[in-house]
Design a protein around this motif. Structure first.
Motif, mmCIF file in Angstrom:
data_model
loop_
_atom_site.group_PDB
_atom_site.id
_atom_site.type_symbol
_atom_site.label_atom_id
_atom_site.label_comp_id
_atom_site.label_asym_id
_atom_site.label_seq_id
_atom_site.Cartn_x
_atom_site.Cartn_y
_atom_site.Cartn_z
ATOM 1 N N ALA A 12 3.342 8.981 -2.655
ATOM 2 C CA ALA A 12 3.380 7.616 -3.185
ATOM 3 C C ALA A 12 1.969 7.082 -3.406
ATOM 4 N N ILE A 13 1.075 7.336 -2.466
ATOM 5 C CA ILE A 13 -0.301 6.864 -2.608
ATOM 6 C C ILE A 13 -0.975 7.528 -3.801
ATOM 7 N N ARG A 14 -0.758 8.821 -3.972
ATOM 8 C CA ARG A 14 -1.325 9.497 -5.152
ATOM 9 C C ARG A 14 -0.791 8.854 -6.437
ATOM 10 N N THR A 15 0.482 8.510 -6.429
ATOM 11 C CA THR A 15 1.096 7.899 -7.611
ATOM 12 C C THR A 15 0.500 6.531 -7.897
ATOM 13 N N VAL A 16 0.355 5.698 -6.860
ATOM 14 C CA VAL A 16 -0.207 4.361 -7.048
ATOM 15 C C VAL A 16 -1.661 4.450 -7.494
ATOM 16 N N LEU A 17 -2.403 5.368 -6.908
ATOM 17 C CA LEU A 17 -3.802 5.529 -7.294
ATOM 18 C C LEU A 17 -3.929 5.918 -8.758
ATOM 19 N N ALA A 18 -3.025 6.743 -9.216
ATOM 20 C CA ALA A 18 -3.095 7.234 -10.595
ATOM 21 C C ALA A 18 -2.592 6.223 -11.617
ATOM 22 N N ARG A 19 -1.524 5.481 -11.261
ATOM 23 C CA ARG A 19 -0.871 4.680 -12.298
ATOM 24 C C ARG A 19 -0.585 3.224 -11.902
ATOM 25 N N GLY A 20 -0.960 2.823 -10.703
ATOM 26 C CA GLY A 20 -0.668 1.463 -10.270
ATOM 27 C C GLY A 20 -1.424 0.414 -11.066
ATOM 28 N N ARG A 21 -0.814 -0.754 -11.211
ATOM 29 C CA ARG A 21 -1.452 -1.863 -11.929
ATOM 30 C C ARG A 21 -2.442 -2.570 -11.014
ATOM 31 N N LEU A 22 -3.619 -2.849 -11.540
ATOM 32 C CA LEU A 22 -4.681 -3.452 -10.746
ATOM 33 C C LEU A 22 -4.235 -4.770 -10.130
ATOM 34 N N GLY A 23 -4.617 -4.957 -8.867
ATOM 35 C CA GLY A 23 -4.295 -6.175 -8.154
ATOM 36 C C GLY A 23 -2.896 -6.232 -7.598
ATOM 37 N N GLU A 24 -2.093 -5.212 -7.858
ATOM 38 C CA GLU A 24 -0.692 -5.225 -7.446
ATOM 39 C C GLU A 24 -0.497 -4.618 -6.051
ATOM 40 N N THR A 25 0.596 -5.038 -5.428
ATOM 41 C CA THR A 25 1.038 -4.464 -4.164
ATOM 42 C C THR A 25 2.318 -3.671 -4.408
ATOM 43 N N TYR A 26 2.403 -2.505 -3.775
ATOM 44 C CA TYR A 26 3.601 -1.665 -3.886
ATOM 45 C C TYR A 26 4.121 -1.350 -2.486
ATOM 46 N N ASN A 27 5.368 -1.733 -2.218
ATOM 47 C CA ASN A 27 6.013 -1.363 -0.967
ATOM 48 C C ASN A 27 6.499 0.078 -1.047
ATOM 49 N N VAL A 28 6.232 0.832 0.024
ATOM 50 C CA VAL A 28 6.613 2.243 0.081
ATOM 51 C C VAL A 28 7.531 2.449 1.274
ATOM 52 N N GLY A 29 8.768 2.821 1.015
ATOM 53 C CA GLY A 29 9.739 3.016 2.087
ATOM 54 C C GLY A 29 10.545 4.284 1.889
ATOM 55 N N GLY A 30 11.277 4.644 2.927
ATOM 56 C CA GLY A 30 12.055 5.881 2.882
ATOM 57 C C GLY A 30 13.534 5.679 2.662
ATOM 58 N N TRP A 31 13.987 4.414 2.520
ATOM 59 C CA TRP A 31 15.415 4.099 2.406
ATOM 60 C C TRP A 31 16.185 4.674 3.589
ATOM 61 N N ASN A 32 15.597 4.547 4.794
ATOM 62 C CA ASN A 32 16.218 5.093 6.004
ATOM 63 C C ASN A 32 16.107 4.076 7.137
ATOM 64 N N GLU A 33 16.997 3.100 7.184
ATOM 65 C CA GLU A 33 17.010 2.148 8.291
ATOM 66 C C GLU A 33 17.790 2.743 9.456
ATOM 67 N N MET A 34 17.129 2.777 10.632
ATOM 68 C CA MET A 34 17.794 3.295 11.826
ATOM 69 C C MET A 34 17.305 2.558 13.051
ATOM 70 N N ALA A 35 18.203 2.369 14.018
ATOM 71 C CA ALA A 35 17.833 1.770 15.295
ATOM 72 C C ALA A 35 17.101 2.801 16.142
ATOM 73 N N ASN A 36 16.205 2.307 16.996
ATOM 74 C CA ASN A 36 15.420 3.219 17.832
ATOM 75 C C ASN A 36 16.290 4.131 18.689
ATOM 76 N N VAL A 37 17.357 3.588 19.257
ATOM 77 C CA VAL A 37 18.200 4.414 20.114
ATOM 78 C C VAL A 37 18.874 5.525 19.313
ATOM 79 N N ASP A 38 19.206 5.258 18.052
ATOM 80 C CA ASP A 38 19.805 6.296 17.216
ATOM 81 C C ASP A 38 18.783 7.376 16.859
#
Length: 351
Positions: free
Chosen positions: A233-259
């Motif tokens: 993701a960082i390589r992608t943002v560095l190559a093509r991200g729009r200047l001044g922008e923020t990009y959230n990077v997540g794994g689409w994996n919400e889990m509780a700590n005990v799980d």
């Protein structure tokens, strides 16, 4: 040539290894080598001329200026940070110094360097700041995930220091025009993670027959991101991200700590069976102060604008991670210094 700060830490070192393998462009790697910095992670690059390691502090303006003048990087990728919430509670001063003052020093050095560039060199230069979803605060169980416009509500000394650094980066773009990019990631896991964070700590303790300490009721929820996906993701943002922008990077994996811990125990029961289940070692300990209940990343912007999605599911990534720790027990033993053991004792003594 790019300059990477904190490139001997967990995420930074994975990024350097992947960058050399995937891109092949030389890297100047500036790292202070605090407890979490580990050159052994980068052993495979020890004789690779594309990797130039410099031990030093990002707060050292003279050193940063000298590196920029000598190596003339086309980009700075800024990982260097104190990053563990529990340590920030016990000793916040170092977090303010490294995360706030260090980022300020880098921004000022980058501004001076970039300002003297001309033509394509100036147009193409980038400063990519790697941050965390913890700056957004805590989410209720039914609240929508963090987007890039979510208000900042940090609740720990660590997240407050990272929020401050994010604001500095934004200000240097709007005030000075410095070509910046920011990424805010969810919880990373994977190879080479220092065994104070949840996943490697549970693996190491399980194998050693020690208690598996879970804060509170274990229902604190995080979004989990495999570290190599984060690097892509960082390589992608560095190559093509729009200047001044923020990009959230997540794994689409919400889990509780005990799980998470129960999943690790089940995989270890399969891959390294003992006399009973590793889950028998689970113990609940006093919760830490200001423990955010839930984080969740909405990563649709980076997919929509830049076409990035994680390659790993949690199921594939966590199995790869457990197998890596089983295969690299020497690496684990070498990073478990006396200082690390002292910290574990101090952090869990009263819990």
């Amino acid at each position: 040539m790019i300059l990477v700060t904190g490139g001997a830490g967990f995420i930074g070192a994975n990024f350097v290894l992947d960058w050399i393998a995937q891109v092949g462009e030389p890297v100047v790697n500036l790292d202070k080598l605090t407890y979490a910095g580990n050159l052994e992670t980068l052993r495979s690059l020890s004789h690779d001329g594309r990797h130039v390691f410099v031990q030093g502090d990002i707060c050292d303006r003279g050193l940063v200026d000298a590196l920029l003048a000598e190596h003339r990087p086309r980009a700075i990728v800024h990982f260097a940070a104190e990053s563990h919430v529990d340590r920030s509670i016990l000793g916040p001063a170092e977090f303010v110094r490294t995360n706030v003052e260090g980022t300020f020093t880098l921004l000022e050095a980058a501004r001076a360097y970039w300002g003297a560039l001309e033509g394509a060199g100036k147009a193409d230069f980038r400063f990519l700041h790697v941050s965390t979803d913890e700056v957004y605060g805590s989410l209720a169980a039914d609240a929508p995930a963090f987007t890039e416009t979510h208000p900042y509500e940090p609740n720990s000394p660590y997240s407050a220091s990272k929020a401050a650094s994010d604001h500095l980066v934004r200000a240097w773009y709007h005030t000075y025009g410095l070509p910046v990019l920011t990424t805010n990631c969810s919880n990373n896991y994977g190879p080479y993670q220092f065994p104070e964070k949840l996943i490697p700590l549970m693996i190491v303790n399980a194998l050693a027959g020690k208690a598996l300490p879970i804060y509170g009721d274990g229902m604190n929820v995080r979004d989990w991101l495999y570290v190599k996906d984060h690097c892509s993701a960082i390589r992608t943002v560095l190559a093509r991200g729009r200047l001044g922008e923020t990009y959230n990077v997540g794994g689409w994996n919400e889990m509780a700590n005990v799980d998470i811990v129960n999943t690790l125990c089940a995989i270890l029961d399969e891959l390294r069976p003992g006399t009973g289940s590793y889950a028998d070692q689970i113990t609940y300990v006093k919760d830490r102060p200001g423990h955010d209940r839930r984080y969740a990343i909405d990563a649709r912007k980076i997919e929509r604008e830049l076409g990035w999605r994680p390659a790993e599911t949690f199921e594939t990534g966590i199995r790869k991670t457990v197998q890596w720790y089983l295969d690299n027990e020497t690496w684990i033993a070498n990073v478990q210094s006396g200082a690390y053991r002292d910290w574990v004792a101090a952090n869990y003594a009263d819990r």
